[in-house]
Design a protein around this motif. Structure first.
Motif, PDB file in Angstrom:
ATOM      1  N   GLU A 162       0.842  -1.196   0.000  1.00  0.00           N
ATOM      2  CA  GLU A 162       0.000   0.000   0.000  1.00  0.00           C
ATOM      3  C   GLU A 162       0.884   1.256   0.000  1.00  0.00           C
ATOM      4  O   GLU A 162       0.922   2.009   0.947  1.00  0.00           O
ATOM      5  CB  GLU A 162      -0.893  -0.025   1.250  1.00  0.00           C
ATOM      6  CG  GLU A 162      -1.973   1.026   1.294  1.00  0.00           C
ATOM      7  CD  GLU A 162      -2.758   0.942   2.606  1.00  0.00           C
ATOM      8  OE1 GLU A 162      -3.373   1.954   2.969  1.00  0.00           O
ATOM      9  OE2 GLU A 162      -2.750  -0.125   3.247  1.00  0.00           O
ATOM     10  N   CYS A 163       1.570   1.459  -1.131  1.00  0.00           N
ATOM     11  CA  CYS A 163       2.548   2.558  -1.176  1.00  0.00           C
ATOM     12  C   CYS A 163       1.908   3.883  -1.565  1.00  0.00           C
ATOM     13  O   CYS A 163       2.494   4.947  -1.373  1.00  0.00           O
ATOM     14  CB  CYS A 163       3.695   2.219  -2.115  1.00  0.00           C
ATOM     15  SG  CYS A 163       3.217   2.010  -3.835  1.00  0.00           S
ATOM     16  N   MET A 164       0.684   3.831  -2.109  1.00  0.00           N
ATOM     17  CA  MET A 164      -0.052   5.050  -2.478  1.00  0.00           C
ATOM     18  C   MET A 164       0.757   5.937  -3.416  1.00  0.00           C
ATOM     19  O   MET A 164       0.688   7.162  -3.336  1.00  0.00           O
ATOM     20  CB  MET A 164      -0.480   5.827  -1.235  1.00  0.00           C
ATOM     21  CG  MET A 164      -1.322   5.030  -0.255  1.00  0.00           C
ATOM     22  SD  MET A 164      -2.765   4.207  -0.971  1.00  0.00           S
ATOM     23  CE  MET A 164      -3.788   5.611  -1.396  1.00  0.00           C
ATOM     24  N   ASP A 165       1.553   5.354  -4.295  1.00  0.00           N
ATOM     25  CA  ASP A 165       2.254   6.158  -5.292  1.00  0.00           C
ATOM     26  C   ASP A 165       1.211   6.767  -6.225  1.00  0.00           C
ATOM     27  O   ASP A 165       0.227   6.149  -6.587  1.00  0.00           O
ATOM     28  CB  ASP A 165       3.264   5.319  -6.078  1.00  0.00           C
ATOM     29  CG  ASP A 165       2.615   4.171  -6.843  1.00  0.00           C
ATOM     30  OD1 ASP A 165       1.511   3.754  -6.439  1.00  0.00           O
ATOM     31  OD2 ASP A 165       3.211   3.679  -7.816  1.00  0.00           O
ATOM     32  N   GLY A 166       1.428   7.998  -6.564  1.00  0.00           N
ATOM     33  CA  GLY A 166       0.445   8.694  -7.380  1.00  0.00           C
ATOM     34  C   GLY A 166      -0.832   8.989  -6.628  1.00  0.00           C
ATOM     35  O   GLY A 166      -1.877   9.239  -7.224  1.00  0.00           O
TER      36      GLY A 166
END
Length: 539
Positions: free
Chosen positions: A91-95
């Motif tokens: 769950e890196c939430m890139d973008g």
């Protein structure tokens, strides 16, 4: 005569408790100075940190972000144990904030030129409230004096009204057509979207309950905010790894804490005698454990439940009860519920190569034109987003009453209602959605979701919510009061062995970093140091 070492018992194996245990155990004289025990009511360590898996991706059911990496002890640990990189998707939430698509109820896609002015207004107002800027750029708050007990919610709404008054003098054109929407309704909905996001940041059910003056005391570490690739639980495992086997005891829920407030006067009480351990823990399973010092790291929600007039055996009680000043602080402080909802897209749903970051604008709850297919509990969520750019796992956040409602709904109902609601925002070939001065989304079939996973912090008796906030009528000083150890020190006749019987740690006891893992960590260090100084064990 055998002299027992002082026994330190820590209630709760979350961030605060394990940080305190780690600090105490690693001190140079700990093995000679005292006996250490960590008691955890649940069947796992971590508390409100709980890394899990969903749809093949690593996710966080609780704490998600490192709120600023500059000077962050959590970030430092993550670096040391190589937790910031992973081969497994997470769950890196890139973008996360890249090119959001803002859609109004009934499928109107807004041009960014309509969204940005209100988004900037909201940010400017919050930056002013938090002391990050000297002017709101609208007509209110430029002095900052005389605000008194204003809430964040009323401050924000005053700012929006002033903005409208200023803009009305410019003779702005309305947006083009769009049925039940006009410019002012859209701007109000954009503003409400940001308010709902702020509710998830703060855990306040209503921003009208969030104290304005406390905002400027809140402190975050500088630098970017990131998630932890190998999971937040890797930090917990690292803190616990230094403790010998048997120090942490799982499945031991404390029902009552007996303590001796009169010990500082050298008085023998019915709860114990001079020369004996002054604190006694009673567990739900009927067993007991005596201690010289107890560090209580349970949530503010558990403390609130315990001070209510209730004979519920599952609630934590103090005997004798906590002092009035501490009970009043616990009562005044705010504590709310924030839950996460994970949604897995069907493999045969191929309308998007990459599911977009969607921001939602809803009609007001009393509007006659609101879409009846969208249930009330969905109407105050702000967005849905993939947990990384190509993920088929979507995430949405809920706070307050909506978060509690989410916990009660069967997964089948959530799947049906969310699929239906989201499909009203995504135009399909049979719909005649208009565009609202913006770019459309290509026609799509009804959204197909196959699986959901939700956190349930509100109904979990070990937490009874998510994190604390400073409510209107309270102040950051109440957090200092909550952090004060018992009994109060000061009497010359006080026996050293009976000082610091009950200490308090946890995010709700940190004046400037409440609601975060940083606050929990620093509070654990604070209480460990308090005991180390007491026993002259500081390195």
């Amino acid at each position: 005569m055998v002299v027992n070492k002082p026994r330190i018992v820590i209630i709760g194996a979350g961030m605060a408790g394990l940080t305190a245990a780690n600090k105490l155990y690693k001190s140079s004289c700990s093995k000679e100075a005292f006996e250490l025990c960590v008691i955890e009511g649940g069947n796992r360590i971590g508390g409100r940190i709980n890394t899990s898996e969903f749809g093949g991706d690593r996710i966080e059911m609780g704490a998600t972000w490192i709120h600023g990496i500059g000077g962050s002890p959590v970030h430092k640990i993550a670096q040391e144990i190589n937790s910031l990189e992973s081969d497994k998707p997470w769950e890196c939430m890139d973008g996360f904030l890249d090119d959001p698509i803002t859609i109004a109820e009934n499928g109107y896609v807004l041009n960014p030129s309509l969204v940005h002015p209100i988004s900037n207004l909201f940010k400017n107002l919050m930056d002013f409230a938090q002391g990050k800027r000297k002017s709101t750029l609208v007509g209110i708050g430029n002095g900052g004096d005389g605000i008194g007990n204003m809430s964040v919610g009323s401050f924000l709404r005053n700012g929006l009204e002033d903005y409208w008054e200023t803009e009305s003098r410019k003779g702005r054109d309305d947006v083009n057509g769009n049925g039940n929407w006009n410019r002012k309704l859209l701007e109000e909905a954009i503003f409400a979207m940001h308010e709902n996001t702020q509710r998830t940041y703060t855990a306040a059910n209503d921003l009208l309950n969030l104290d304005y003056n406390a905002e400027s005391e809140y402190v975050m570490c500088p630098g970017e905010e990131i998630t932890i690739a190998k999971g937040y639980s890797s930090i917990i495992q690292s803190l616990a790894s230094v403790l010998p086997s048997g120090v942490i005891q799982l499945g031991k829920k404390v029902a009552k804490i007996e303590w001796n407030p009169e010990c500082e006067l050298g008085i023998t009480t019915e709860n114990g005698h001079e020369g004996r351990r002054p604190v006694k823990l009673h567990f739900l399973d009927g067993t007991t454990l005596s201690a010289d010092h107890v560090i209580v790291t349970v949530s503010l929600g558990v403390l609130k439940a315990g001070i209510r007039d209730s004979n519920d055996l599952g609630m934590l009680k103090f005997n004798p009860p906590l002092p009035d000043y501490k009970i009043e602080a616990i009562s005044r402080l705010g504590y709310g519920v924030v839950n996460k909802l994970f949604l897995q897209l069907s493999p045969d749903y191929t309308d998007f190569d990459q599911f977009p970051f969607l921001q939602f604008l809803f009609h007001q709850s009393d509007s006659e034109v609101k879409d009846p297919r969208i249930p009330w509990w969905i109407r105050r969520t702000a967005f849905v987003s993939p947990i990384y750019k190509k993920s088929r796992v979507l995430l949405s956040w809920f706070a307050g009453e909506e978060a509690l409602e989410l916990e009660t709904l069967p997964n089948e109902v959530i799947l049906d209602q969310v699929s239906t609601a989201l499909s009203t925002f995504l135009p399909n070939s049979s719909d005649s959605h208009e565009q609202c001065n913006g770019n459309g989304i290509k026609n799509s079939s009804k959204l197909k979701l196959v699986k959901v996973l939700k956190s349930q912090w509100g109904h979990d008796p070990l937490f009874m919510g998510s994190y604390s906030y400073v409510a209107v009528g309270s102040s950051c000083s109440d957090m200092d009061t909550l952090a004060e150890p018992l009994p109060k020190t000061g009497s010359q006749s006080e026996s050293q062995s009976h000082q610091l019987q009950i200490l308090f740690a946890g995010e709700a006891t940190h004046r400037t970093r409440y609601s975060t893992t940083h606050g929990a960590y620093f509070s654990g260090i604070r209480e460990a140091n308090r005991l180390l100084e007491h026993y002259h064990c500081m390195d």
